[in-house]
Scaffold this motif. Structure first.
Motif, PDB file in Angstrom:
ATOM      1  N   VAL A  92       0.839  -1.210   0.000  1.00  0.00           N
ATOM      2  CA  VAL A  92       0.000   0.000   0.000  1.00  0.00           C
ATOM      3  C   VAL A  92       0.867   1.251   0.000  1.00  0.00           C
ATOM      4  CG1 VAL A  92      -1.731   1.276   1.306  1.00  0.00           C
ATOM      5  CG2 VAL A  92      -1.914  -1.193   1.117  1.00  0.00           C
ATOM      6  N   LEU A  93       1.986   1.240   0.731  1.00  0.00           N
ATOM      7  CA  LEU A  93       2.883   2.394   0.713  1.00  0.00           C
ATOM      8  C   LEU A  93       3.519   2.587  -0.658  1.00  0.00           C
ATOM      9  CD1 LEU A  93       4.697   2.103   4.173  1.00  0.00           C
ATOM     10  CD2 LEU A  93       2.768   3.555   3.547  1.00  0.00           C
ATOM     11  N   GLY A  94       3.786   1.471  -1.361  1.00  0.00           N
ATOM     12  CA  GLY A  94       4.280   1.585  -2.730  1.00  0.00           C
ATOM     13  C   GLY A  94       3.257   2.239  -3.638  1.00  0.00           C
ATOM     14  N   PHE A  95       1.978   1.887  -3.454  1.00  0.00           N
ATOM     15  CA  PHE A  95       0.900   2.539  -4.210  1.00  0.00           C
ATOM     16  C   PHE A  95       0.841   4.034  -3.906  1.00  0.00           C
ATOM     17  CE2 PHE A  95      -3.538   4.012  -3.611  1.00  0.00           C
ATOM     18  CZ  PHE A  95      -3.894   4.152  -4.936  1.00  0.00           C
ATOM     19  N   MET A  96       0.994   4.389  -2.627  1.00  0.00           N
ATOM     20  CA  MET A  96       0.961   5.793  -2.226  1.00  0.00           C
ATOM     21  C   MET A  96       2.121   6.571  -2.852  1.00  0.00           C
ATOM     22  SD  MET A  96       0.847   7.255   1.663  1.00  0.00           S
ATOM     23  CE  MET A  96       0.672   9.017   1.996  1.00  0.00           C
ATOM     24  N   ALA A  97       3.318   5.959  -2.850  1.00  0.00           N
ATOM     25  CA  ALA A  97       4.473   6.612  -3.469  1.00  0.00           C
ATOM     26  C   ALA A  97       4.267   6.772  -4.970  1.00  0.00           C
ATOM     27  CB  ALA A  97       5.732   5.792  -3.190  1.00  0.00           C
ATOM     28  N   HIS A  98       3.634   5.770  -5.607  1.00  0.00           N
ATOM     29  CA  HIS A  98       3.352   5.832  -7.032  1.00  0.00           C
ATOM     30  C   HIS A  98       2.386   6.965  -7.358  1.00  0.00           C
ATOM     31  CE1 HIS A  98       1.025   4.673 -10.661  1.00  0.00           C
ATOM     32  NE2 HIS A  98       2.218   4.301 -11.120  1.00  0.00           N
ATOM     33  N   GLU A  99       1.356   7.115  -6.535  1.00  0.00           N
ATOM     34  CA  GLU A  99       0.360   8.160  -6.778  1.00  0.00           C
ATOM     35  C   GLU A  99       0.922   9.558  -6.566  1.00  0.00           C
ATOM     36  OE1 GLU A  99      -3.050   7.843  -7.779  1.00  0.00           O
ATOM     37  OE2 GLU A  99      -2.201   5.918  -8.393  1.00  0.00           O
ATOM     38  N   GLN A 100       1.806   9.697  -5.581  1.00  0.00           N
ATOM     39  CA  GLN A 100       2.363  11.012  -5.269  1.00  0.00           C
ATOM     40  C   GLN A 100       3.608  11.337  -6.081  1.00  0.00           C
ATOM     41  OE1 GLN A 100       3.051  11.119  -1.044  1.00  0.00           O
ATOM     42  NE2 GLN A 100       0.884  11.318  -0.533  1.00  0.00           N
ATOM     43  N   GLY A 101       4.157  10.321  -6.759  1.00  0.00           N
ATOM     44  CA  GLY A 101       5.386  10.530  -7.511  1.00  0.00           C
ATOM     45  C   GLY A 101       6.575  10.840  -6.634  1.00  0.00           C
TER      46      GLY A 101
END
Length: 359
Positions: A92-101
């Motif tokens: 989930v943190l990887g998804f968050m980093a992906h969304e925020q760039g």
């Protein structure tokens, strides 16, 4: 619930980035004592060590319960759950980093910030965020509740065993538990104020982690391995389970566990870093003083209690020290010892009866 969140997290874009960050090792960090301190703290927290949880819960087992097998399963299931939780969190943190760039290092939080700031922010970015938020916080609430049940049971069992004539009467234990829970509830209301997380981190950092836990671990392992005795413990486990433990446990009880705990304690004091909030706010001096008072409230009980018994005991100072550093030889710990004592008592009674009849 953890598996549901894991499966959902693995289907999100950027999850692989988070998993790689979670699994990819950095050999250079192995030389950092703080890494080992964090690993030790995780073991202490997740296994409930030095808090009497395992001792209290184990006291309700039958005498012939296979404690040897239970301990192995506890280690495997506990560490396995922690490993699965890491996948669920970092996907989930990887998804968050992906969304925020942003790099995942900037997204990842530690401590309460992970559960109450970083992860909820990531959940809010998912499709159907309300549903996933409900699932996540139900899991957190249930996790907190079962931890609290065990904590209450530890306290109640300890106090009940200390004052059996008072609390083992019908209804008294329940009434005492009610008032104790109400007292805890009222005293913890400060934790849910706007500055509650400030106080929470102070209690978490000094009250139940670091030096206080490691200090108790050193003395518990020394008491069990050297004062109570490894051979005596082997005899008890063999009497309970009909199998004798592996010799490596003896090495751990007498040497490895005390040494690792002592080295960790020294490193925690040498590597001490001031507590910070949200990575930038440094607590004032009065907060550190309050925190160390919290830590010392647990640490000083061990030598303090020993000093009281040493000063109030009978005999010379050397005799009192020897008495305190040896278990009671008359205490029957195994079935064989109890049977022997019972046979001795029966023989003595029979001799008295025979002599009485002869007279």
């Amino acid at each position: 619930m953890l598996l549901v969140l894991l499966i959902r997290g693995l289907t999100l874009p950027g999850a692989l980035q988070g998993i790689m960050f979670y699994l990819y090792p950095e050999p250079s960090r192995l030389a950092d004592p703080q890494v080992w301190m964090e690993a030790g703290s995780q073991i202490f927290f997740s296994y409930g060590l030095c808090t009497a949880c395992l001792t209290v819960l184990g006291s309700y087992n039958k005498y012939n319960n296979n404690c040897y097998r239970d301990c192995l399963w506890l280690c495997l299931l506990n560490s396995g759950t922690s490993l699965v939780a890491g996948f669920a969190v970092f996907s989930v943190l990887g998804f968050m980093a992906h969304e925020q760039g942003a790099p995942i290092e900037e997204v990842a939080e530690s401590g309460p910030g992970l559960a109450f700031i970083a992860y909820p922010q990531a959940v809010a970015m998912m499709p159907l965020p309300q549903m996933w938020a409900v699932c996540f916080f139900i899991m957190i609430i249930v996790l907190g509740l079962d931890t609290q049940f065990v904590a209450m049971e530890v306290f109640m069992t300890s106090v009940t065993d200390q004052f059996p004539t008072v609390l083992r009467k019908t209804g008294r234990r329940e009434i005492f538990l009610l008032f104790f829970c109400l007292g805890c509830f009222l005293s913890q209301l400060i934790m849910v104020t706007e500055g509650g997380v400030y106080v929470f981190q102070l209690f978490d950092y000094f009250g139940y982690s670091g030096a206080s836990l490691l200090f108790i671990a050193v003395f518990e392992s020394l008491a069990m391995g050297w004062v109570f005795g490894d051979e005596r413990m082997f005899d008890i486990i063999e009497d309970m389970t009909k199998t004798r433990p592996n010799f490596i446990f003896k090495l751990c009880w007498k040497y490895l566990t005390p040494l690792v705990s002592l080295v960790s304690l020294v490193c925690s004091l040498l590597q001490y870093k001031p507590l910070t909030f949200n990575r930038w706010y440094v607590y004032p001096d009065w907060a550190y003083a309050l925190g160390w008072l919290l830590a010392l409230s647990s640490i000083l009980l061990v030598p303090g209690w020993a000093l009281v018994h040493l000063l109030t005991g009978k005999g010379s100072l050397r005799e009192r020290w020897h008495l305190l550093c040896n278990p009671d030889s008359k205490l029957p710990l195994t079935c064989k010892q109890r049977t022997k004592i019972e046979e001795t008592s029966c023989t003595a009674v029979m001799k008295v009866l025979v002599s009485t009849e002869e007279n």
